[in-house]
Scaffold this active site. Structure first.
Site, PDB file in Angstrom:
ATOM      1  N   HIS A  58       0.854  -1.191   0.000  1.00 17.63           N
ATOM      2  CA  HIS A  58       0.000   0.000   0.000  1.00 17.63           C
ATOM      3  C   HIS A  58       0.888   1.240   0.000  1.00 17.63           C
ATOM      4  O   HIS A  58       2.029   1.206   0.499  1.00 17.63           O
ATOM      5  CB  HIS A  58      -0.881   0.025   1.245  1.00 17.63           C
ATOM      6  CG  HIS A  58      -1.933  -1.022   1.274  1.00 17.63           C
ATOM      7  ND1 HIS A  58      -3.023  -0.947   2.102  1.00 17.63           N
ATOM      8  CD2 HIS A  58      -2.074  -2.187   0.578  1.00 17.63           C
ATOM      9  CE1 HIS A  58      -3.787  -1.994   1.929  1.00 17.63           C
ATOM     10  NE2 HIS A  58      -3.236  -2.778   1.009  1.00 17.63           N
ATOM     11  N   GLU A  60       0.824   3.862   1.824  1.00 16.23           N
ATOM     12  CA  GLU A  60       1.241   4.260   3.170  1.00 16.23           C
ATOM     13  C   GLU A  60       2.373   3.373   3.679  1.00 16.23           C
ATOM     14  O   GLU A  60       3.341   3.869   4.273  1.00 16.23           O
ATOM     15  CB  GLU A  60       0.056   4.167   4.153  1.00 16.23           C
ATOM     16  CG  GLU A  60      -1.133   5.018   3.765  1.00 16.23           C
ATOM     17  CD  GLU A  60      -2.182   4.267   2.958  1.00 16.23           C
ATOM     18  OE1 GLU A  60      -3.355   4.664   3.039  1.00 16.23           O
ATOM     19  OE2 GLU A  60      -1.838   3.293   2.247  1.00 16.23           O
ATOM     20  N   CYS A  88      -6.036   1.814   6.075  1.00 15.86           N
ATOM     21  CA  CYS A  88      -6.637   0.554   6.502  1.00 15.86           C
ATOM     22  C   CYS A  88      -5.990   0.129   7.835  1.00 15.86           C
ATOM     23  O   CYS A  88      -5.017   0.752   8.282  1.00 15.86           O
ATOM     24  CB  CYS A  88      -6.413  -0.511   5.433  1.00 15.86           C
ATOM     25  SG  CYS A  88      -4.706  -1.102   5.313  1.00 15.86           S
ATOM     26  N   CYS A  91      -2.123  -0.400   7.554  1.00 18.38           N
ATOM     27  CA  CYS A  91      -1.338   0.830   7.409  1.00 18.38           C
ATOM     28  C   CYS A  91      -1.360   1.664   8.684  1.00 18.38           C
ATOM     29  O   CYS A  91      -0.334   2.218   9.080  1.00 18.38           O
ATOM     30  CB  CYS A  91      -1.846   1.636   6.222  1.00 18.38           C
ATOM     31  SG  CYS A  91      -1.580   0.785   4.643  1.00 18.38           S
TER      32      CYS A  91
END
Length: 159
Positions: A58, A60, A88, A91
């Site tokens: 991801h 992040e 999420c 993260c």
């Protein structure tokens, strides 16, 4: 440590650039920036899940990993994360473990958001607290994600 609105706005602009780059690579358009409280950028990331075949890639996570490597420590207190989408649980968990001072995000993520949309891990009494601010350049962030999925559905229908 609250992030001044003008710095949050500026950082989100950089994250939006990364989100557009992710969309151009046919990745879900999410971009992230890790920066100092004064707005000095330490690291940037964009979704690379498909290209890297890594479900943890991801935006992040990549930005936090890069920041930690550049800072020479897995803990990077005082830094903030700006993401075009609400982080999420994975993260946000990484942000907690990294001891980030704060998270700024653009659009809420009703299916996976961990800052209040689905879950509120940010408000949970963990051993680390961080400031969270959502809705920064929200409409721009929503538009990128909405356009990406509309285009994807359109391409799928026309085959």
């Amino acid at each position: 440590m609250p992030v001044p609105p003008e710095i949050a706005f500026e950082l989100m602009g950089l994250a939006l650039e990364d989100a557009l780059a992710a969309a151009a690579d046919d990745e879900v358009p999410c971009g992230a920036v890790v920066a100092r409280a004064d707005g000095t950028v330490v690291a940037r990331g964009r979704n690379r899940i498909v290209a890297s075949r890594d479900p943890s890639a991801h935006a992040e996570m990549l930005a936090i990993r890069t920041a930690a490597a550049l800072e020479g420590n897995y803990r990077v207190p005082g830094l903030i994360l700006a993401s075009t989408l609400e982080p999420c649980p994975m993260c946000l968990g990484a942000a907690f473990h990294a001891r980030l001072a704060g998270v700024v995000y653009g659009a809420p993520e009703p299916k996976w958001g961990a800052c209040g949309s689905l879950l509120n891990l940010a408000g949970h009494p963990l051993n680390h607290r961080m400031k969270v601010r959502g809705g920064v350049r929200e409409e721009e962030c929503r538009k990128i994600i909405r356009d990406y999925f509309q285009n994807k559905r359109r391409r799928h229908r026309t085959g």
